[in-house]
Write a protein that holds these residues in place. Sequence first.
Motif, mmCIF file in Angstrom:
data_model
loop_
_atom_site.group_PDB
_atom_site.id
_atom_site.type_symbol
_atom_site.label_atom_id
_atom_site.label_comp_id
_atom_site.label_asym_id
_atom_site.label_seq_id
_atom_site.Cartn_x
_atom_site.Cartn_y
_atom_site.Cartn_z
ATOM 1 N N GLN A 307 0.860 -1.182 0.000
ATOM 2 C CA GLN A 307 0.000 0.000 0.000
ATOM 3 C C GLN A 307 0.896 1.231 0.000
ATOM 4 O O GLN A 307 1.626 1.490 0.954
ATOM 5 N N ARG A 312 -2.865 3.742 -2.788
ATOM 6 C CA ARG A 312 -3.001 2.726 -3.845
ATOM 7 C C ARG A 312 -2.403 1.395 -3.371
ATOM 8 O O ARG A 312 -1.341 1.361 -2.756
ATOM 9 N N THR A 365 -9.668 -7.596 -4.322
ATOM 10 C CA THR A 365 -10.411 -6.345 -4.448
ATOM 11 C C THR A 365 -11.006 -5.932 -3.107
ATOM 12 O O THR A 365 -10.898 -4.771 -2.684
ATOM 13 N N GLY A 366 -11.626 -6.898 -2.420
ATOM 14 C CA GLY A 366 -12.210 -6.599 -1.117
ATOM 15 C C GLY A 366 -11.158 -6.227 -0.100
ATOM 16 O O GLY A 366 -11.349 -5.317 0.716
ATOM 17 N N GLY A 368 -8.297 -4.836 -0.783
ATOM 18 C CA GLY A 368 -7.842 -3.493 -1.122
ATOM 19 C C GLY A 368 -8.753 -2.425 -0.557
ATOM 20 O O GLY A 368 -8.286 -1.379 -0.074
ATOM 21 N N ALA A 369 -10.070 -2.699 -0.590
ATOM 22 C CA ALA A 369 -11.024 -1.735 -0.034
ATOM 23 C C ALA A 369 -10.857 -1.609 1.479
ATOM 24 O O ALA A 369 -10.932 -0.510 2.038
ATOM 25 N N ILE A 370 -10.619 -2.742 2.158
ATOM 26 C CA ILE A 370 -10.404 -2.702 3.612
ATOM 27 C C ILE A 370 -9.136 -1.923 3.936
ATOM 28 O O ILE A 370 -9.110 -1.092 4.851
ATOM 29 N N ALA A 372 -7.721 0.380 2.153
ATOM 30 C CA ALA A 372 -7.934 1.798 1.875
ATOM 31 C C ALA A 372 -8.701 2.464 3.008
ATOM 32 O O ALA A 372 -8.402 3.599 3.411
ATOM 33 N N GLY A 373 -9.681 1.753 3.563
ATOM 34 C CA GLY A 373 -10.486 2.319 4.639
ATOM 35 C C GLY A 373 -9.732 2.464 5.946
ATOM 36 O O GLY A 373 -10.127 3.240 6.814
ATOM 37 N N ASP A 389 -13.392 -6.397 10.277
ATOM 38 C CA ASP A 389 -13.976 -6.349 8.938
ATOM 39 C C ASP A 389 -14.194 -7.757 8.381
ATOM 40 O O ASP A 389 -15.206 -8.025 7.713
#
Length: 416
Positions: A307, A312, A365-366, A368-370, A372-373, A389
Motif C-alpha cells: 500500500q 493505492r 479487491t475486497g 484493497g477496499a479494507i 484503503a479504509g 472487517d
Amino acid sequence: MVETPQLTAARRILVVDDSRMQRRILAAQLARAGYQVQEAGTAEEALAICAETEPDLILSDWVMPGMSGLEFCRAFREMPRTGYGYFVLLSSKTEKDEVALGLQSGADDYLLKPVNGDELRARLAAGERILRMERELKEKNRLVSSTLAELQGLYDTLDRDLKEAWKLQQSLVRERFRSFGSADVSLLLRPTGHVGGDLVGFFPINARRIGLYGIDVSGHGITSALMTARLSGYLSGASPDQNIALIPAEAGGHDARPPAELAAYLNALVIEEMRTESYFTLIYADVDLISGRVEMVQAGHPHPAVQRAGGRVEYLGRGGFPIGLIENAEYESFATVLRPGDRLFLMSDGVTEAADARGALLGETGLGAIMAGSAQMPGPAFLEALMWDLITFSGGDLTDDVSAVLLEFHGAPSSC
C-alpha cells in the motif's frame, strides 16, 4: 396350547380382585407358569403394594368396591417407577367404548371374565415381550449414557489440552509489535479452532535488514500446529545460529540466504528429512531498513500487497509451488522498493478467501477496499480493524486461520 414364556428371572405379578376365589384361581395358574404372585383385595391395597415392590405385571378387576380398576390404573401410571409396568384389565364389559376407555386410561391389554387360561398366557407372553424390549432398551440407553459420559470426560481432557496447546502456539509469536526505527512490524495470528496451521514472525538479519515470513500449513488442528512449532525453530529470531535463513557473513555476524534459495532449501528439508505428508505455503521478505528495498519469494501463499503512501494497493509476485509438495521445485525471487509512508502486507489465504453468506470470497479487491479504509491506522490497530472487517464480512463464520504481517516503512533517518 400357547407355550409358557421362558423367563430369565421370575416376574412379579400382582392380582387385584375383590373376589378371593378369583384371586386364588388366577394365582394358582400364574404360579405354575413361573411367576412370583402377590394378591390384593382392593385397589387401595394394591397401590400400597406397588409403592413397595414395583410388580412387573398387574391383573386387575375393573369393578371393585371403593376405587375401581380404571381409577387404580390411572393412579398406577402416575406412580414413579424404575421400569415399565404392564397392566391388564379384567372385566365382563364387552362394549367397544368401554374397552377403548380402559386402554385410554393407561391399560396395556384387556381380558374378558371368566378368564381363559390359554388366552391369559398368550396375553402375558405379549406383555413379557414388551417388558423384555423395554429392559433391553433401558440397558442400551444406560450403555449409551455411560459411553457418552466417558466421551465427555475424554472431550473435557482434550479440550483442556488443546487450550494449553493454544497458549503454547501463541507463545511462538512472542512479539506482536516491534519498532526498528525506520520501520514498524505488527503481527496477527488468529486460529479458527484451538490450534491452527498458520505462523508469522520476523527476525533481524543484521544491523540494517530484517526477515519477515508467513506460513500456512495444509490442514487444520494438532498435526498442522505441530508442524508450525517445528518450523518456528527453523526461522527463530531468538536463536540465530539455528535459523536456516541466516548464513555467516564474511566480516562476521550474519547474512541471509536469498529468498528463492531459502524456499528451495526448506522444500528439500521437508521432503528429505521431515518425511511428512503435510506441506505449507510460504511468503518470505528480506527487507532493507535503510534503502527500503524488499526481496521476496512466494511459495503458494497469497500475493503480498504493498500500500503506497497515497493509498493505492499493488499486489506482487507470480505464485510458486508450496513447500514440501514437489521434489526439486524451483522458486524465483522478486523485489520492490518501499518509500516513506508505504506499507507491506503479507497475509494468509484466511484473509482473501473469507466468504460472505452467499459464498462470495473477499478476494484482493475486497482486501484493497479494507486497506484503503484503514490506511491511516497504525499497525496493531489496522490488524484489529482487519479482523473486525473479516468477521463482519463473513457473518462471524470464518472457516480458516487468519494470519498477517504488516510492515510500515517510515524511511531511514536523514543522518544515515
